[in-house]
Structures are given as C-alpha cells and as structure tokens.
Design an enzyme around this catalytic site. Structure first.
Site, PDB file in Angstrom:
ATOM      1  N   PHE A  69       0.028   9.639  -8.175  1.00 36.62           N
ATOM      2  CA  PHE A  69       0.091   8.200  -7.899  1.00 36.62           C
ATOM      3  C   PHE A  69      -0.339   7.403  -9.115  1.00 36.62           C
ATOM      4  CE2 PHE A  69      -1.045  10.245  -3.778  1.00 36.62           C
ATOM      5  CZ  PHE A  69       0.261  10.337  -3.363  1.00 36.62           C
TER       6      PHE A  69
ATOM      7  N   THR B 186       0.849  -1.209   0.000  1.00 41.66           N
ATOM      8  CA  THR B 186       0.000   0.000   0.000  1.00 41.66           C
ATOM      9  C   THR B 186       0.877   1.249   0.000  1.00 41.66           C
ATOM     10  OG1 THR B 186      -1.694  -1.180   1.231  1.00 41.66           O
ATOM     11  CG2 THR B 186      -1.856   1.212   1.223  1.00 41.66           C
TER      12      THR B 186
ATOM     13  N   TRP C 265       2.540   1.571  -3.388  1.00 43.53           N
ATOM     14  CA  TRP C 265       1.576   1.977  -4.428  1.00 43.53           C
ATOM     15  C   TRP C 265       1.476   3.499  -4.489  1.00 43.53           C
ATOM     16  CZ3 TRP C 265      -2.911   4.852  -4.568  1.00 43.53           C
ATOM     17  CH2 TRP C 265      -3.674   4.749  -5.743  1.00 43.53           C
ATOM     18  N   HIS C 266       1.594   4.133  -3.320  1.00 40.91           N
ATOM     19  CA  HIS C 266       1.429   5.581  -3.288  1.00 40.91           C
ATOM     20  C   HIS C 266       2.627   6.338  -3.847  1.00 40.91           C
ATOM     21  CE1 HIS C 266      -2.032   4.748  -0.717  1.00 40.91           C
ATOM     22  NE2 HIS C 266      -2.448   5.935  -1.086  1.00 40.91           N
ATOM     23  N   GLY C 267       3.758   5.684  -3.922  1.00 39.65           N
ATOM     24  CA  GLY C 267       4.891   6.409  -4.502  1.00 39.65           C
ATOM     25  C   GLY C 267       6.185   5.645  -4.352  1.00 39.65           C
TER      26      GLY C 267
END
Lengths: 393, 462
Positions: B462, B311, B314-316
């Site tokens: 993102f 998670t 995924w955001h960066g």
C-alpha cells in the site's frame, strides 16, 4: 535494574545471532533443497539498481548461516506443533522449484505414507506451454515429427476423496492437447497409467514416476509414434532399497521415513549402448564428455544419468540405421529415455533449464527424425520453463 | 528491507543503534537516521529514493512558503501545490494503471498501461507530508526550517514503508530535542520483540495456511471460512506487528509514536472496530477529509461514503478495495442510522459475533483482487455449489488447531492481563521474565527466519 536486564538480554541474543551468522556455513540443508547455495552477488550498477544485489545478499546470508540444517529441523519441529495430524490425511504447504530460478507455492497431501503434489490448473500457463510446443510445430523442418507428452502424477489416480482435492489433471492435459497445433501429436497417458494404478508406478516419497511407470509411458508413446516397444520382461529387474525422495525432504515425516521407497531399475544399459553428455562452449562448438545411463554411485533418483545435463546423447549400436529422437525434457524423462533407447538409434535429451543455446545447434549436430516434448504436468505451470523452452529455438 | 529479516536484525539494526548512540549531538543523530533510512529504503528499490527526497523537498519548501505568507494567498497556493503534488504522485504511481485499464474497458480504447511499479511506502509518506503542510496552513504546527530535520521525519525508517502514519506535529519537538534513557530503550526492545514474535510466529504461519486454502480452486464451506479466518489473523498480526516494531524502534531513537491498534478483534461494533484498527489512517481521514467535508453536521451520508471510498482506494488500485471501503461505509451508516443503539443493548457475545462476521467477510473483499475469484469464494462460503467440508478443511483445521487457539488468545488482552497479574504476585517473575522472554522470543524468531520462506509484509503493497 529491570531495564538494564532487558537491554542486556537483547544485546546478548543479538550478539548470539550475529555469531551464528559468522560461523562457517552449513550447506547440507541447501543440498537437500535440491539447489546450490547462494553466493555473494557481484556489485554492478545494474544489479544494485534492479534490486537483484539486495536480494542476492539476503539469499547469501540466509544460505550461509551456521547450523542451518539444525535450524531447519527446528523450524519443521515447531511447524509440527501447530496442531495434530488427523488419521484421514495431512495437507502441507511448502515451496517448489524445478531449477528454473522461480519458486512456487506447493501443496502436498500425505496419505498412506505417500506424499503427493496437489495440482492447481492455470489457464494462462497452459497457454504459455502450448504456445511453446506450437512454436516447435511452426519451426521444425517438415520431415521431423513432433510429439507432446504431458505426464500426470499419482494423485490423479487415487480415490475420489483425495483426487477431488485438486483440479483434474486429466482435464488440464486434455485442454492443453486441444490447444496444440495439428502437427504436434499428443501422447495420452492418463488411461494407460490409470490401468496400472495399483502397480508401483510412482514413488511414494518423490514426485517422479518409477521406471515401471515410465515403461508404460514408453509403450504408449511407441504406440502413438508407430513403433514397436520392447518388453520389460526381457530385462532383469534390480533394486535400490531405503530411498527417501525429494518430497520427503519437504515434510520429513518420521512415519514415512520408516517406510522408504525402492528404486526398481531394469538392465537397460547394455554394452551396445553408449552415453555422452554435451554442452556448447562459448565459441558455439559442441563439447563432448563421457556419460553413464546408471550412476551406480548414487542411491536415489540421481541414479538415472547421475543428474540432469544440458544435452545427453544415448546411442544404441544395435539400432544403427534406426531413427533419432530429440527429447525436450526435465527430470521426469530420466527414467523414460532408457526405454526409448531400446527402440531408437539415438536419443538426444535436451534440458531447457540447463541448455542455454540455440536448439538449431542440436538439429544441425544430430538431425533428429522426431522431437518429443515431454514434461510432467507441474512443469507446465512454470512460466519461466515455458519461456526457456520456446526461446531455445 | 523488511524488519523480519536476518540482515535487518543481525546487521542493519545493531549497526544503526551503535552509530546513533556514538554522539549526543542531535544533528549527528538526525544525519545517522537519514543515512540509515535512505539505505533501508534504497535496499530493494534504489530508484525511488529520488521520489522520496523530491517529495520531502517540495513539501519542505511549501512549508516555508506557508509560514512566510501565513493567511495570505501565497500560503493557499503553496498548500494547493502540496496537495496537488502529493495526490498527483499517488495518482501517477499508484492509480494510473487502474485508471487506464478502466478507461480502455469502458471506452474500448487502447491506451498503453505504463505498468509503473508502486514505490514502497508512497501511500504512507505522501500522507505524512500532507499532514505537515495542512497543519501548517491551519496553524496547528510550526514550520520546520531545517531540511535535515524534515527529511529525518519523512524518511524515518521505522515507520517509512508501512506506517503508522506519524503526523508531523506529533514528533515536531522530538526532531530537534530528544533523549533516550534506559526506560525508553527497554520499552523499545520489548515492543520490537513483541512485534517480531507476532509477525514471525503468528502472521507468517497463519498466512501460509490462508494462502494455501484461498489460492486453491477447490473451496468448500468449511475451507472457505477456515481460509479467510486464517487471513483475518494474518493481516492483524502482520500489520499490528509492523506497528509494534515501528513504535518500538521509534522509542529506541527517542520518538513517541501513537498507537495504531487497540485489540480490534474484540470490538463490539463496526464503529468500535474502526476506532481500534489502523487508528493513524482512520484518524487521518477523519481530520483531513471527513470533518472538512462537514462531518456529521452537513451531508453526513455523503461524507461517510466519500471517506470510505477513499479509504478503500488508499489500500489499493483495484475494484475489490473500493468495494471493501464502501462495504464499511454502508455498515457504519447502518450502525449510525438504523441499529447502532439497539446493538449496544445486545449481550456482548452477540456483538462480538456480529462484528467479527462482517470483519471476516470484509477481509474476503480485501484478499481477492480478482472479482471473479471473490465471487467464487463468496458462493463457496455460503454453500452455493460447494460441499460442506472436505479433507483439506478437516486436515488443515486439525494440523493448525493450536495455532488457531494461540491466534484467538493473542488477539485479545488476555495474555497481557494474565502476565501483569503474575508480575504483581511475584517480584522475581516480574524482574526476570521479560529478559528471558526477549531471549526466547528473538531466538525462536531467528530460527524461524532461517527456516521460513513465506515472509511477506502485507502492508508494503500500500
């Protein structure tokens, strides 16, 4: 019924917005942002694929809105309603551009009817700036002297409660001077301006220094360069009243409007001094036009030389046989060079934001004995200005 | 193109709505939707449209193979191909630079960083196409035989670049059969307007204050907390506004997207928070990673940490996002294994304070991509080498006090409860208030969009 009313309301407000977009443009507010209105960009495969076309269209639409000035005022009014202003001072976030094409965030401190930019130190840009200056140290002929003068702003000289809200400009200047090539002689203005901090050396509604502040800068420069400075007392002082500067346009505080600035200017444009502007045409030839030191049609900072120009040549016929100095500058030098012209035969002002040709052309045309790179400290934070400065030579 | 722009609300959306409603033919509607979506996507980054179409085509073909060879090795191969290509695209376009920088740092090598610019929305549409092939393989949905319909699903502009992550099976039926009545259109308009107001009036204003404080190098205890509080509001109103506008526009075109936010800032625990925040992402990881790994029945701790590491990633592609993910992984583990039951017995205000303290702290990990700046912030926030307050904190708090109060109230269901109460008492109010609010809301947003220069969408990156 309710659904139809909602759909109707949405259609109505959308139609109203479209109508406002189609109305004749209102460019007044764009002018007050110290820039020209965006035009519809040309469609080229390069601009479309780079995304520049899309960005250009959005800028064009944004600038072409009817009643834009009224909407901008309304936006400011709405912003004011976010809270209340404490007596101790107010901090405002806005945007800044110096005419190089990029925009940076800018934080302003409003205290005692004075608007001051808050400085944030940026080591990477400090390096870019000093690299550009050192590039001149490397390339200039050996007989040409090189100086660097970084001008602090007034918040640096305010009480610690305000001064400490920003990074130390003095430390940043010292750090940049520490990175300079031995050949580039630094001009230390911090102590000089600090001594005169209680005088009217900076505008309260503008980011520039006054001609009096520039005079103290000039004296310090002449001391560093080994020349003799004239005395301001030998020149008559004049005034332009009710001036609201560039920073005022960013905040539009009524209390500040009620207490405007005064432009004090000294009679430095004697008959023996002539001003010409130059630019290089597409064939690489220098073109010359008549210019003026004081544009008496202007009642703000544009009074000094009318505006910025690619190249400005000031000639003092009283100093024939004297030295010639090239000043790489932005608008901060517009109040400074009239003083410099009293001590030099020629002062050549070169603005890297506007002059997009080789500095060698200036060297060939005017053969300066000295080069001064003079910038106010916030300019050193613009990477694209540093690139323009460096790539010009 | 962003929703909160003059060109979108005055040119693009009206033109698309008119063109879309010129015919009732579903094929025509899908073609208009695809054309509009590709133009929307290509507006700022034309090159990456190719990648979007490539991804759609590969996953469409893999879907056909999975359908034809269902429960046979060829279907598994097609699924693997889909997973590898989607994750591979993310690896190349999103993580290659990060990976190379870290390899160079650890092994002292000098591999050139390719500096690939991140295609907008890649994290969203790769997950959407993955959901299609995985659900196909698991027998949860039926194949889409029309590439036109499939491309309409993947490229659908309302949710293309910043979510919510719409699973194929949730809109499969509507891709080939949907109708928009006045109720759908008015609901869509209300959600779109609400989202626009949240974004332009609250998120942008809060964001200006947040960046002004957090990007400065002079932080005090008070300004640190004020800055990160404003960022807390910015990210919620920004992202939930985008979801509102996406859901609203989806409805205008006949699609029903699931909710992505349910007042996350009134959560009573971190577990509760993640049931209310970016629901489409957390449910994606739950269904496609956590449960297949064994859920809470097999290697529970590992599964949670893996899910939250992913998670974060995924955001960066930055260490702070990994830290942010693990921060939540550890908090959720602590709630599940250590004090979750005791937490439920605490008075509600204490639970809110507990949750928001960690959520706000989490946003600090999220905001600062530079670990050194993050460390400076954390030290300042807890008073290490920082003054308690300064003029920046006092002035900024005072000049934004009404905004802060508005943000606090708008983060809760209070406005909705009050509004519904008044509507029940007055039929006239119920009838005229919404049209008037739409005119006022969109009108103010138009004015602010003319005047505002700070207008980023945080989840675009993102």
């Amino acid at each position: 019924m309710k659904n139809k009313l909602i759909i109707g309301a949405f259609a109505l407000i959308t139609a109203a917005c479209i109508t406002v977009l189609l109305l004749p443009p209102d460019y007044e507010s764009v002018k007050s942002e110290n820039r020209t209105a965006s035009t519809m960009p040309p469609v080229t495969s390069e601009s479309v694929f780079s995304g520049d076309f899309a960005a250009g269209v959005e800028s064009f639409i944004g600038d072409s809105v009817g009643f834009r000035s009224a909407f901008m005022r309304l936006t400011k009014w709405l912003d004011e309603k976010r809270g209340f202003t404490p007596e101790s001072g107010k901090i405002v976030s806005t945007n800044k551009d110096i005419g190089t094409g990029t925009t940076q965030k800018q934080t302003l401190l409003l205290v005692d009817h004075t608007i001051m930019e808050m400085f944030i130190k940026d080591y990477e840009n400090e390096k870019l700036y000093t690299d550009a200056v050192n590039h001149y140290a490397e390339k200039l002929p050996e007989n040409v002297k090189l100086y660097n003068m970084i001008i602090p702003t007034q918040l640096e000289f305010r009480e610690p409660i305000y001064r400490n809200l920003q990074d130390s400009q003095r430390d940043a200047i010292d750090e940049m001077y520490g990175m300079l090539d031995e050949r580039a002689m630094p001009v230390n203005l911090c102590d000089t301006l600090y001594e005169h901090r209680d005088e009217y050396i900076y505008f309260r509604t503008d980011h520039h220094w006054t001609q009096l502040g520039a005079y103290y800068g000039y004296r310090k420069f002449m001391e560093t360069a080994g020349g003799e400075a004239v005395s301001k007392d030998d020149y008559e002082k004049n005034e332009i009243r009710n001036v609201l500067g560039y920073l005022y346009d960013r905040v539009e505080e009524p209390e500040i409007a009620a207490d405007p600035d005064v432009i004090e200017w000294y009679d430095l444009d004697a008959e023996n001094i002539s001003v010409h502007t130059h630019d290089v045409d597409e064939n690489g030839k220098m073109q010359t036009y008549n210019g003026t030191m004081y544009d008496r049609t202007q009642a703000d900072y544009l009074f000094f030389f009318g505006s910025d120009h690619p190249i400005l040549e000031i000639t003092n016929e009283d100093n024939i046989g004297g030295r010639t100095i090239a000043v790489m500058k932005e608008s901060y030098s517009n109040v400074f060079t009239p003083w410099l012209a009293q001590s030099y035969y020629k002062v050549i002002m070169v603005d890297p934001r506007l002059y997009r040709n080789d500095f060698q052309i200036v060297m060939d045309e005017f053969s300066p004995d000295e080069v001064l790179i003079a910038n106010y400290i916030f300019t050193t934070n613009f990477a694209d200005y540093c690139s323009l400065l460096k790539n010009m030579y | 193109m962003v929703f909160s722009s003059l060109i979108f609300i005055c040119v693009f959306l009206p033109a698309v709505l008119i063109a879309y409603n010129l015919s009732n033919n579903i094929r025509y509607k899908n073609i208009i939707l695809i054309a509009a979506s590709l133009l929307f996507y290509a507006w700022g980054e034309p090159v990456w449209v190719v990648l979007l179409i490539f991804s759609s085509l590969i996953n469409y073909i893999n879907g056909l193979i999975i359908d034809k060879f269902y429960a046979r090795p060829a279907a598994t191969a097609a699924l693997l191909s889909s997973v590898i290509i989607n994750i591979g695209m993310l690896a190349v376009f999103k993580y290659s630079g990060f990976l190379i920088d870290n390899i160079n740092a650890v092994l002292h090598t000098s591999i050139t960083n390719p500096q690939i610019s991140l295609p907008i929305g890649i994290s969203f549409y790769t997950f959407q196409t993955l959901s299609y092939t995985i659900d196909m393989y698991m027998g949860r949905t039926r194949v889409q035989k029309s590439f036109c319909n499939f491309l309409a699903y993947v490229s659908m502009f309302p949710q293309l670049v910043a979510g919510p992550i719409v699973r194929y099976k949730d809109v499969a039926a509507e891709l080939s059969d949907r109708h928009v009545d006045a109720g759908d259109l008015s609901y869509g308009i209300k959600r779109f307007t609400a989202g626009m107001c949240k974004k332009v009036m609250l998120a942008n204003s809060a964001g200006t204050v947040a960046s002004m404080i957090l990007d400065s190098t002079r932080l005090t205890v008070a300004s640190s907390w004020l800055g990160i509080l404003m960022y807390t509001f910015q990210i919620y109103f920004d992202f939930s506004a985008y979801s509102d506008m996406a859901i609203g526009m989806g409805r205008m075109f006949g699609f029903h997207f699931n909710e992505n936010f349910r007042y996350p800032y009134i959560s009573r625990s971190i577990t509760d928070f993640w049931r209310r925040w970016h629901i489409s992402l957390s449910s994606f990881f739950r269904d496609y990673v956590y449960i297949p790994l064994g859920g809470n029945r097999y290697r529970h701790v590992r599964n949670i940490l893996v899910v939250w590491l992913l998670t974060g990633l995924w955001h960066g592609s930055s260490w702070n996002f990994i830290l942010w993910g693990l921060f939540y992984g550890l908090l959720l583990l602590a709630e599940k294994k250590l004090f979750g039951e005791r937490l439920q017995k605490l008075p509600a205000p204490l639970c809110y304070i507990y949750t928001m303290f960690f959520v706000i702290l989490g946003w600090a990990l999220f905001y600062f991509t530079d670990i050194n700046a993050l460390w400076v912030f954390i030290k300042s926030a807890f008073g290490v080498g920082a003054a308690l307050y300064d003029l920046t904190a006092v002035s900024t708090f005072c000049t934004n006090l009404w905004l802060i109060i508005a943000c606090v109230i708008a983060s809760t269901p209070i406005p909705s409860v009050i509004y519904n109460f008044i509507c029940k008492k007055s039929r006239v109010f119920a009838l005229v208030s919404q049209p008037l609010l739409i005119i006022a809301g969109m009108g103010v947003c138009f004015v602010l969009l003319v005047g505002q220069t700070y207008n980023p969408f945080l989840y675009f990156r993102f």
